[in-house]
Design an enzyme around this catalytic site. Structure first.
Site, PDB file in Angstrom:
ATOM      1  N   CYS A 104      -2.720   8.014   4.413  1.00  0.00           N
ATOM      2  CA  CYS A 104      -2.695   7.765   2.974  1.00  0.00           C
ATOM      3  C   CYS A 104      -4.049   8.046   2.346  1.00  0.00           C
ATOM      4  CB  CYS A 104      -2.248   6.342   2.687  1.00  0.00           C
ATOM      5  SG  CYS A 104      -3.096   5.094   3.664  1.00  0.00           S
ATOM      6  N   GLU A 119       0.883  -1.178   0.000  1.00  0.00           N
ATOM      7  CA  GLU A 119       0.000   0.000   0.000  1.00  0.00           C
ATOM      8  C   GLU A 119       0.911   1.214   0.000  1.00  0.00           C
ATOM      9  OE1 GLU A 119      -1.492   3.208   0.713  1.00  0.00           O
ATOM     10  OE2 GLU A 119      -1.684   2.563   2.804  1.00  0.00           O
TER      11      GLU A 119
END
Length: 514
Positions: A320, A286
């Site tokens: 994020c 990720e």
């Protein structure tokens, strides 16, 4: 009997009793700060002279911990321990492994305030964010334990006369977990213990900024009775041991959360088959985002402004999933911008020990990077709010709004990972979706609209892994919002999903003739 999965609650800090309890937890944790923490290899605590210093980003004079720094030889020893432990750990039944993980989560639950308090100091997390991080760690462990119990049943396949067939799952071996500093407990615990409950063994290299909270997990695993060598703790300099961990012939998988540059490096290096390696490595990555909230015409501008501000500035934009682009229809642009500025002015910034809404950014490197992007933003657009920075004691950046931007501006294209949001004006919804997709990333997004056709268009065309309607673009909940993104946001290995453990399992078929 295992009870039905339920998300772990946080603390309601409008209740004075909870405030008093957490203040005590902060004081108790503060007394323990500054200690040396060891490597943990095969259950042995190894203290090294060479250390990684963890500091409080809100007060850089305060040392949180001194983490022993692993060498390549330490990593080699950890692989040997993990490989040996795997021989027996893989033979545990899925239910036995899952039940041990539920014991781990129960211990974390009892120590939730302590764990959250550590993150207030070590990561500069606000109270609510820190407690949420600890609770999410519990959620991941509980969810994956139940997932493994389900997967242990295998899946039905067809039989035929004289032939009985079975389709089931088995573990794959030793792997490496490289978690981030921004969710230093939840993501760290989830990405470490998901492969473990699936029957694998792990080398855990914690983020350099947050090794202390990761070591607390090691303490909890020991208390819960996890066999030695199943999880080995190897903090270290990524320049010294990062490639070695990824390249190692015994690394079956790498779980990584962090920057695009590091993630793509890991992906590339993992494709190389090393001498003595007889399998293909798996990468679960990720790598961030450039997340947008699209605001349509004829909407509730108060809701839109709140969604933008909370998504952009929660935990100082260090998620994020944080909103770094506000793409607003021309008819409501001025009103949404004005209301966003007003809300931003109400936010408190300071040492999160004092329960401020925003705290510091994590380190000097990030501080300088964000400061530079603010200067770029001033050149590309108009500074509407914030822009101030102060690193005299900690790494503080004011929540910053920049307006009048274009889609190709650097502020709208490059991941900043700080409290900076850019506003761009669009003529219609079609243009809004074009701008939203005009990025290398595809992690999260949100759409504020009352037009069902526009929402359906966004569902089909807004190219992100997690899309939300009439709310912000952060705060995915385990079990409800499996999390992961498209394009350069990573491999879309949805954490907190029914499929996540499959990344750490092999499928096997056995056919028996009668």
């Amino acid at each position: 009997m295992v009870v039905e999965f339920k998300n772990e609650p946080g603390y309601d800090f409008s209740v004075q009793e909870n405030v008093d309890m957490f203040k005590k937890a902060l004081k108790d944790v503060e007394k323990e700060l500054g200690q040396d923490i060891p490597l943990v290899i095969n259950g042995e605590k190894i203290f090294k002279d060479d250390k990684i210093k963890s500091i409080n980003p809100a007060d850089t004079s305060q040392v949180i911990a001194n983490a022993s720094k692993a060498t390549k030889q330490d990593v080699e020893d950890a692989f040997k321990a993990a490989n040996e432990a795997y021989k027996s750990w893989k033979t545990w039944s899925a239910n036995d492994r899952a039940e041990l993980m539920l014991r781990v989560s129960a211990i974390i639950r009892r120590r939730k305030a302590e764990i959250a308090a550590i993150m207030v100091y070590e990561a500069g997390k606000p109270w609510d964010e820190a407690v949420g991080d600890a609770a999410e760690g519990i959620d991941f462990i509980e969810y994956y334990a139940r997932s493994m119990m389900d997967l242990a049943q295998g899946k039905p396949v067809l039989d035929r006369e004289g032939e009985h067939n079975k389709y089931f799952y088995k573990s794959i071996g030793t792997g490496v977990t490289i978690p981030p500093w921004n969710f230093p407990f939840a993501i760290m615990a989830g990405t470490t213990l998901a492969p473990v409950v699936a029957g694998n063994t792990v080398l855990l290299k914690p983020a350099e900024d947050t090794p202390y909270i990761a070591y607390k997990l090691m303490e909890i695993l020991e208390e819960a009775g996890l066999p030695k060598g199943v999880v080995n703790f190897v903090p270290g300099d990524p320049k010294e041991i990062g490639d070695y961990l990824v390249d190692h012939k015994d690394t079956h998988f790498v779980t990584f959360t962090g920057s695009r540059a590091t993630g793509t490096r890991i992906y590339e290096r993992s494709a190389v088959v090393q001498e003595g390696q007889n399998f293909l490595k798996r990468v679960i990555a990720e790598m961030g985002g450039k997340d947008a909230i699209v605001v349509d015409e004829n909407i509730d501008t108060d809701m839109a402004a709140e969604a933008i501000v909370t998504s952009a500035f929660g935990f100082s934009g260090q998620k994020c999933s944080a909103c770094s682009r506000a793409i607003v229809h021309k008819d409501v642009y001025d009103e949404v911008l004005e209301k966003s500025i007003k809300l931003t002015k109400e936010l408190t910034l300071g040492n999160t020990v004092d329960n401020t809404y925003m705290g510091p950014v994590i380190n000097k490197k990030q501080f300088d990077k964000i400061k530079n992007y603010i200067e770029i933003g001033k050149e590309e657009g108009k500074l509407e709010q914030g822009g101030g920075t102060d690193d005299s004691k900690g790494y503080f950046v004011e929540p910053t709004i920049i307006s009048g931007l274009k889609s190709k501006d650097r502020i709208m294209q490059e991941e900043i990972f700080g409290p900076v949001v850019g506003f761009v004006k669009v003529n219609d919804f079609d243009e809004a979706i074009e701008v939203a997709n005009d990025t290398d990333y595809g992690l999260t997004g949100a759409v504020i609209t009352n037009n069902r056709e526009h929402w359906i268009k966004a569902v089909n065309e807004f190219d992100v892994g997690n899309l939300y309607l009439n709310r912000g673009c952060t705060s995915a909940v385990v079990g409800y919002h499996p999390f992961g993104g498209f394009k350069m946001s990573g491999t879309d290995a949805k954490t907190g999903s029914p499929d996540y453990l499959l990344h750490f399992l092999e499928q096997k078929v056995v056919s028996e003739m009668f």
